[in-house]
Scaffold this motif. Structure first.
Motif, mmCIF file in Angstrom:
data_model
loop_
_atom_site.group_PDB
_atom_site.id
_atom_site.type_symbol
_atom_site.label_atom_id
_atom_site.label_comp_id
_atom_site.label_asym_id
_atom_site.label_seq_id
_atom_site.Cartn_x
_atom_site.Cartn_y
_atom_site.Cartn_z
ATOM 1 N N ILE A 172 30.132 53.475 1.831
ATOM 2 C CA ILE A 172 29.136 54.410 1.326
ATOM 3 C C ILE A 172 29.845 55.420 0.433
ATOM 4 O O ILE A 172 31.069 55.423 0.312
ATOM 5 C CB ILE A 172 28.378 55.126 2.468
ATOM 6 N N HIS A 173 29.080 56.292 -0.184
ATOM 7 C CA HIS A 173 29.591 57.248 -1.150
ATOM 8 C C HIS A 173 30.810 58.006 -0.607
ATOM 9 O O HIS A 173 30.806 58.482 0.524
ATOM 10 C CB HIS A 173 28.483 58.244 -1.500
ATOM 11 N N SER A 174 31.856 58.077 -1.404
ATOM 12 C CA SER A 174 33.082 58.852 -1.145
ATOM 13 C C SER A 174 34.000 58.237 -0.103
ATOM 14 O O SER A 174 34.976 58.873 0.303
ATOM 15 C CB SER A 174 32.750 60.299 -0.722
ATOM 16 N N THR A 175 33.726 57.024 0.339
ATOM 17 C CA THR A 175 34.571 56.415 1.369
ATOM 18 C C THR A 175 35.251 55.132 0.891
ATOM 19 O O THR A 175 35.999 54.519 1.655
ATOM 20 C CB THR A 175 33.751 56.092 2.629
ATOM 21 N N THR A 176 35.026 54.721 -0.345
ATOM 22 C CA THR A 176 35.473 53.402 -0.791
ATOM 23 C C THR A 176 36.998 53.261 -0.799
ATOM 24 O O THR A 176 37.535 52.226 -0.373
ATOM 25 C CB THR A 176 34.913 53.096 -2.187
ATOM 26 N N ALA A 177 37.709 54.278 -1.261
ATOM 27 C CA ALA A 177 39.173 54.183 -1.289
ATOM 28 C C ALA A 177 39.727 53.976 0.110
ATOM 29 O O ALA A 177 40.676 53.201 0.317
ATOM 30 C CB ALA A 177 39.764 55.442 -1.918
ATOM 31 N N GLU B 2 47.570 57.118 -2.632
ATOM 32 C CA GLU B 2 48.913 57.456 -3.096
ATOM 33 C C GLU B 2 49.616 58.441 -2.170
ATOM 34 O O GLU B 2 50.815 58.697 -2.322
ATOM 35 C CB GLU B 2 48.838 58.061 -4.509
ATOM 36 N N ASN B 3 48.873 59.006 -1.229
ATOM 37 C CA ASN B 3 49.430 60.009 -0.321
ATOM 38 C C ASN B 3 49.935 59.316 0.947
ATOM 39 O O ASN B 3 49.164 58.735 1.711
ATOM 40 C CB ASN B 3 48.350 61.036 0.026
ATOM 41 N N ALA C 187 51.141 60.445 3.769
ATOM 42 C CA ALA C 187 50.666 60.995 5.041
ATOM 43 C C ALA C 187 49.252 60.508 5.352
ATOM 44 O O ALA C 187 48.935 60.188 6.506
ATOM 45 C CB ALA C 187 50.707 62.517 5.001
ATOM 46 N N LEU C 188 48.407 60.434 4.323
ATOM 47 C CA LEU C 188 47.040 59.963 4.532
ATOM 48 C C LEU C 188 47.015 58.464 4.843
ATOM 49 O O LEU C 188 46.216 58.007 5.664
ATOM 50 C CB LEU C 188 46.180 60.271 3.309
ATOM 51 N N ARG C 189 47.901 57.720 4.194
ATOM 52 C CA ARG C 189 47.996 56.289 4.527
ATOM 53 C C ARG C 189 48.434 56.107 5.978
ATOM 54 O O ARG C 189 47.897 55.276 6.705
ATOM 55 C CB ARG C 189 48.979 55.575 3.590
ATOM 56 N N THR C 190 49.406 56.895 6.389
ATOM 57 C CA THR C 190 49.903 56.796 7.760
ATOM 58 C C THR C 190 48.807 57.109 8.775
ATOM 59 O O THR C 190 48.751 56.505 9.856
ATOM 60 C CB THR C 190 51.092 57.751 7.953
#
Length: 462
Positions: free
Chosen positions: A9-14, A432-433, A435-438
């Motif tokens: 949904i909106h804003s969650t695709t990445a 690309e972040n 910490a967020l990937r982790t």
């Protein structure tokens, strides 16, 4: 390798795309109903089918008149627009989803909690094809998620004693509040107008944006429009004037066993629209008034408190109806729910977490069909016909002899449907972040561990 479809949904695709890349048991594809979004977008096919003259007939052919009426009733957007347009949108979306499933061949579909007709239609089509459709939502247990089917929890594991002890320790603190309400603490007239102004501008923006994006019927854009039936109006500021700032004096006038805490929840809300099976229970305002009338006539005093995130969004009609009832007290927004739980003997809610917190505190908790409600520890009201009999059921209720044992039984159920994962990791997610990937890894581990068994059950059912 089997294929699973994640519906974004909106804003969650990445976030969904990164999560898809971390699946090691299946190929994951991200499906979207936004233009130029995800790995596969429904938009062009939707308009190709919706703009044909037989779209409404296609909806009725697939779901029948009663099925289409149910889809419309449960979607906050469709129930606010013309029925013919709603049928056209249902028919166009159904055909677009069918074509997507034909091309993608999913063995499993997973998304967030159903909260709009697109997901509702997708679930019905998946079920018809023998494809499991799982919804993911946050658990009351911090940093955990749950999987559901139309609001019904899916058992995932047998929790250990240590898991249960940890959950009891976290959720039985006096200051506990769910993650999504902790920051909602400032309530004032100025804040009401800031919220009103922001959403008025937001609605105007999306009314233009939906045409610029050549996506005039997109549910996300339509839901922002101020003309929908559930949207707050300038006159709804009157809600603030109906709150009783002397509520504590009204509380002291009646003994604890005659005090009822009725905690309102967000409305419209997925857990109301799509978790409650009986259509009559969806008439939120009428049901609240019926509860209050039944309890008040039996000598109870009902303390009604709105959800903190509903501030600035509650229409005045419900509070005006409740304000006429002498046994109802409208509690201000800034009064903590935990305070009322501590001072009342009975809690009434539909699916909100107030019911869970109340049961852990030893109250008689009346609830409808929430995921947390075990059969023996709650008073379940699943049908409109059961509301008038709630007083008799309260009279037969026995408080738990051993509150610790009751807490552990309720928590065991919750822990068995919860696994590690950050549901809110999609907020401002940047692949690309590092910490967020982790932060996504615990959820990825949980899905890799538990989703394969749904593929197996799907194949065996087929």
């Amino acid at each position: 390798m089997p294929r699973i479809v994640f519906f974004t949904i909106h804003s969650t695709t990445a976030w969904w795309k990164y999560l898809a890349s971390r699946m090691d048991f299946a190929e994951a594809v991200v499906l979207s109903d936004l233009r130029d979004d995800g790995d596969y977008s429904l938009v062009d096919d939707f308009y190709r089918f919706a703009d044909r003259g037989d779209a409404a007939a296609a909806a009725l052919d697939r779901f029948g008149a009663d099925g289409c009426a149910d889809i419309i009733l449960r979607c906050r957007v469709l129930r606010s627009i013309d029925r013919d347009l709603a049928l056209k949108m249902i028919g166009g979306m159904a055909q677009a989803i069918e074509q997507a499933f034909d091309k993608l061949g999913p063995a499993l579909v997973m998304t967030f909690t159903i909260d709009r007709y697109v997901m509702d239609v997708m679930e019905r089509i998946a079920r018809r094809r023998g494809i499991d459709f799982l919804e993911m939502t946050t658990s009351i247990i911090p940093d955990q998620v749950m999987l559901m089917r139309r609001g019904r929890p899916v058992w995932l594991r047998e929790p250990s004693r240590e898991d249960i002890d940890a959950a009891v320790g976290q959720l039985c603190r006096e200051d506990f509040a769910p993650a999504y309400v902790r920051d909602a603490k400032r309530f004032s007239l100025a804040r009401f107008w800031r919220i009103f102004g922001y959403y008025a501008l937001r609605g105007a923006f999306f009314n233009v944006w939906r045409f610029l994006k050549r996506d005039r019927y997109n549910c996300h854009y339509l839901d922002a429009l101020k003309r929908l039936k559930h949207k707050v109006r300038m006159r709804d500021v009157a809600v603030l004037g109906l709150l009783d700032h002397g509520w504590d004096k009204r509380l002291a006038e009646v003994p604890r066993e005659r005090r009822v805490f009725l905690g309102l929840q967000l409305f419209p809300e997925a857990s109301m629209d799509y978790w409650l099976e009986q259509q009559g229970m969806l008439a939120h305002d009428d049901m609240v008034v019926r509860y209050c009338d039944a309890l008040g006539r039996a000598g109870y005093r009902i303390f009604v408190k709105d959800h903190p995130l509903q501030f600035g969004f509650r229409q005045r009609e419900l509070f005006e109806r409740l304000a006429t009832l002498p046994f109802v007290v409208l509690v201000p927004y800034d009064v903590p729910a935990n305070l009322l739980i501590g001072k009342c003997a009975v809690s009434v809610t539909f699916t909100g977490t107030i019911g869970f917190q109340a049961a852990l505190a030893g109250l008689c908790s009346v609830a409808t069909e929430p995921y947390y409600a075990t059969p023996q520890h709650f008073v379940h009201v699943r049908d409109t016909s059961e509301v008038d009999g709630v007083v008799e059921r309260l009279a037969r209720w026995n408080s738990p002899d051993d509150l610790d044992t009751t807490r552990r039984a309720i928590m065991r159920h919750l822990a068995s449907i919860s696994v590690e994962g950050d549901y809110f990791g999609w907020r401002k997610f940047d692949p690309e972040n590092e910490a967020l990937r982790t932060s996504v890894e615990p959820l990825a581990r949980s899905l890799n561990a538990h989703l394969p068994r749904f593929l197996k059950s799907c194949r065996s059912a087929a």
